[in-house]
Motif scaffolding. Sequence first.
Motif: not given
Length: 99
Positions: A8-9, A79-84
């Motif tokens: 989720r994003v 990228a990983r830090v932008l993923i919920s």
Amino acid sequence: MDLYIYYRVERVHADALFGKIKGVQAMLQARLGISGALKRRPGEQDGLQTWMEIYNDIPPSAAPEFTQTLARALDDSGARVLISGERHVEQFEDVAPCA
């Protein structure tokens, strides 16, 4: 083997994450010869979108290197830090006909 990864994003991170994931996929194509697709479920729920990365036809012998390279690339790209929440990884293989 085919790899399906969904997560989720938050809407506010969608544009930034799109660029990062497409960059990771371009690197995987160049380095390992494995192309990826990026899909999104229509609509949102509570301000979150559901995205899916798809990687098809990963040779069994290349699977360990591919998953390690993908994990490093996600960390390196930010990228990983932008993923919920978590990334959910599913592996599928072709069904062989019975003899």
